[in-house]
Design a protein around this motif. Structure first.
Motif, PDB file in Angstrom:
ATOM      1  N   THR A 194     -17.334 -21.293 -19.919  1.00 29.44           N
ATOM      2  CA  THR A 194     -17.043 -21.158 -18.495  1.00 29.44           C
ATOM      3  C   THR A 194     -17.400 -19.776 -17.974  1.00 29.44           C
ATOM      4  O   THR A 194     -17.321 -19.524 -16.779  1.00 29.44           O
ATOM      5  N   SER A 195     -17.768 -18.877 -18.887  1.00 32.52           N
ATOM      6  CA  SER A 195     -18.191 -17.535 -18.517  1.00 32.52           C
ATOM      7  C   SER A 195     -19.160 -17.047 -19.591  1.00 32.52           C
ATOM      8  O   SER A 195     -19.244 -17.644 -20.660  1.00 32.52           O
ATOM      9  N   PRO A 196     -19.900 -15.971 -19.314  1.00 35.83           N
ATOM     10  CA  PRO A 196     -20.835 -15.465 -20.323  1.00 35.83           C
ATOM     11  C   PRO A 196     -20.105 -15.108 -21.623  1.00 35.83           C
ATOM     12  O   PRO A 196     -18.948 -14.693 -21.606  1.00 35.83           O
ATOM     13  N   VAL A 197     -20.818 -15.287 -22.735  1.00 35.05           N
ATOM     14  CA  VAL A 197     -20.281 -14.928 -24.051  1.00 35.05           C
ATOM     15  C   VAL A 197     -21.249 -13.956 -24.705  1.00 35.05           C
ATOM     16  O   VAL A 197     -22.436 -14.255 -24.852  1.00 35.05           O
ATOM     17  N   ALA A 198     -20.716 -12.789 -25.072  1.00 38.83           N
ATOM     18  CA  ALA A 198     -21.505 -11.790 -25.787  1.00 38.83           C
ATOM     19  C   ALA A 198     -21.369 -12.064 -27.281  1.00 38.83           C
ATOM     20  O   ALA A 198     -20.263 -12.273 -27.781  1.00 38.83           O
ATOM     21  N   TYR A 199     -22.486 -12.073 -27.975  1.00 41.40           N
ATOM     22  CA  TYR A 199     -22.501 -12.327 -29.419  1.00 41.40           C
ATOM     23  C   TYR A 199     -22.757 -11.035 -30.165  1.00 41.40           C
ATOM     24  O   TYR A 199     -23.797 -10.402 -29.992  1.00 41.40           O
ATOM     25  N   TRP A 200     -21.804 -10.660 -31.013  1.00 34.74           N
ATOM     26  CA  TRP A 200     -21.920  -9.507 -31.890  1.00 34.74           C
ATOM     27  C   TRP A 200     -22.687  -9.934 -33.120  1.00 34.74           C
ATOM     28  O   TRP A 200     -22.298 -10.882 -33.799  1.00 34.74           O
ATOM     29  N   HIS A 201     -23.779  -9.270 -33.418  1.00 34.43           N
ATOM     30  CA  HIS A 201     -24.573  -9.596 -34.601  1.00 34.43           C
ATOM     31  C   HIS A 201     -23.919  -8.959 -35.822  1.00 34.43           C
ATOM     32  O   HIS A 201     -23.540  -7.783 -35.784  1.00 34.43           O
ATOM     33  N   VAL A 202     -23.776  -9.752 -36.875  1.00 31.66           N
ATOM     34  CA  VAL A 202     -23.111  -9.303 -38.092  1.00 31.66           C
ATOM     35  C   VAL A 202     -23.948  -9.686 -39.301  1.00 31.66           C
ATOM     36  O   VAL A 202     -24.767 -10.608 -39.244  1.00 31.66           O
ATOM     37  N   LEU A 203     -23.731  -8.989 -40.404  1.00 31.33           N
ATOM     38  CA  LEU A 203     -24.458  -9.289 -41.638  1.00 31.33           C
ATOM     39  C   LEU A 203     -23.825 -10.446 -42.401  1.00 31.33           C
ATOM     40  O   LEU A 203     -24.513 -11.199 -43.076  1.00 31.33           O
ATOM     41  N   ASP A 204     -22.491 -10.592 -42.303  1.00 32.62           N
ATOM     42  CA  ASP A 204     -21.770 -11.632 -43.035  1.00 32.62           C
ATOM     43  C   ASP A 204     -20.753 -12.261 -42.095  1.00 32.62           C
ATOM     44  O   ASP A 204     -19.652 -11.730 -41.908  1.00 32.62           O
ATOM     45  N   ILE A 205     -21.120 -13.379 -41.493  1.00 29.42           N
ATOM     46  CA  ILE A 205     -20.278 -13.994 -40.463  1.00 29.42           C
ATOM     47  C   ILE A 205     -18.945 -14.477 -41.023  1.00 29.42           C
ATOM     48  O   ILE A 205     -17.920 -14.360 -40.371  1.00 29.42           O
ATOM     49  N   GLU A 206     -18.945 -15.010 -42.234  1.00 32.18           N
ATOM     50  CA  GLU A 206     -17.693 -15.488 -42.827  1.00 32.18           C
ATOM     51  C   GLU A 206     -16.722 -14.327 -43.053  1.00 32.18           C
ATOM     52  O   GLU A 206     -15.525 -14.436 -42.767  1.00 32.18           O
ATOM     53  N   ALA A 207     -17.225 -13.208 -43.556  1.00 27.62           N
ATOM     54  CA  ALA A 207     -16.378 -12.034 -43.790  1.00 27.62           C
ATOM     55  C   ALA A 207     -15.836 -11.492 -42.471  1.00 27.62           C
ATOM     56  O   ALA A 207     -14.653 -11.152 -42.359  1.00 27.62           O
ATOM     57  N   LYS A 208     -16.701 -11.400 -41.464  1.00 28.69           N
ATOM     58  CA  LYS A 208     -16.257 -10.877 -40.170  1.00 28.69           C
ATOM     59  C   LYS A 208     -15.269 -11.825 -39.513  1.00 28.69           C
ATOM     60  O   LYS A 208     -14.267 -11.395 -38.926  1.00 28.69           O
ATOM     61  N   LEU A 209     -15.493 -13.129 -39.629  1.00 27.17           N
ATOM     62  CA  LEU A 209     -14.566 -14.111 -39.065  1.00 27.17           C
ATOM     63  C   LEU A 209     -13.190 -13.968 -39.729  1.00 27.17           C
ATOM     64  O   LEU A 209     -12.162 -13.961 -39.047  1.00 27.17           O
ATOM     65  N   ALA A 210     -13.166 -13.820 -41.035  1.00 30.06           N
ATOM     66  CA  ALA A 210     -11.904 -13.634 -41.750  1.00 30.06           C
ATOM     67  C   ALA A 210     -11.216 -12.337 -41.305  1.00 30.06           C
ATOM     68  O   ALA A 210      -9.995 -12.306 -41.110  1.00 30.06           O
ATOM     69  N   GLU A 211     -12.000 -11.294 -41.125  1.00 31.08           N
ATOM     70  CA  GLU A 211     -11.443 -10.001 -40.734  1.00 31.08           C
ATOM     71  C   GLU A 211     -10.822 -10.048 -39.341  1.00 31.08           C
ATOM     72  O   GLU A 211      -9.706  -9.569 -39.129  1.00 31.08           O
ATOM     73  N   VAL A 212     -11.536 -10.641 -38.380  1.00 38.59           N
ATOM     74  CA  VAL A 212     -11.000 -10.644 -37.007  1.00 38.59           C
ATOM     75  C   VAL A 212      -9.843 -11.631 -36.850  1.00 38.59           C
ATOM     76  O   VAL A 212      -8.924 -11.379 -36.072  1.00 38.59           O
ATOM     77  N   THR A 213      -9.847 -12.729 -37.601  1.00 44.66           N
ATOM     78  CA  THR A 213      -8.709 -13.649 -37.513  1.00 44.66           C
ATOM     79  C   THR A 213      -7.476 -13.033 -38.179  1.00 44.66           C
ATOM     80  O   THR A 213      -6.361 -13.192 -37.687  1.00 44.66           O
ATOM     81  N   ALA A 214      -7.669 -12.296 -39.257  1.00 46.32           N
ATOM     82  CA  ALA A 214      -6.542 -11.600 -39.891  1.00 46.32           C
ATOM     83  C   ALA A 214      -5.958 -10.547 -38.951  1.00 46.32           C
ATOM     84  O   ALA A 214      -4.767 -10.245 -39.002  1.00 46.32           O
TER      85      ALA A 214
END
Length: 118
Positions: A63-83
């Protein structure tokens, strides 16, 4: 924290109501023609950034623009930000060519995108 720093925001997707009209505006703004031009997505490469137009917000119902942060390891970053308190909105998925994307919401409901190119 792990050593999973981002490579910065390099991709921003914009939901649009009228793809044809939006394509003309963004081409004028960016000064380039689209590198991807289809009925479900129009993408531009300009100044080291990818700007995408998504009709009606696409399957993600943006419903609005989404900025995508480029990462080397998406699974690791996803775990980090959800934690750290983010909530998964759209889990990791391959959108073609080995490109993986996911979205999370921060505690205020803002949508943050993660993107990994393989």
């Amino acid at each position: 924290m792990s050593d999973s720093s981002t490579q910065g925001i390099k991709t921003v997707l914009h939901p649009v109501a009228d793809l044809a009209k939006a394509k003309v505006v963004y081409a004028a703004l960016l000064g380039v023609e689209p590198v991807a031009d289809g009925p479900y997505y129009v993408g531009f490469e300009a100044a080291g950034q990818h700007i995408g137009l998504v009709p009606a917000g696409g399957p993600q119902a943006m419903t609005s623009p989404v900025a995508y942060w480029h990462v080397l390891d998406i699974e690791a970053k996803l775990a980090e930000v959800t934690a750290a308190g983010a909530t998964v909105k759209d889990p990791v998925r391959d959108v073609g060519g080995g490109r993986l994307v996911a979205t999370v919401t921060d505690p205020d409901g803002n949508v943050l995108g993660l993107l990994q190119d393989q």
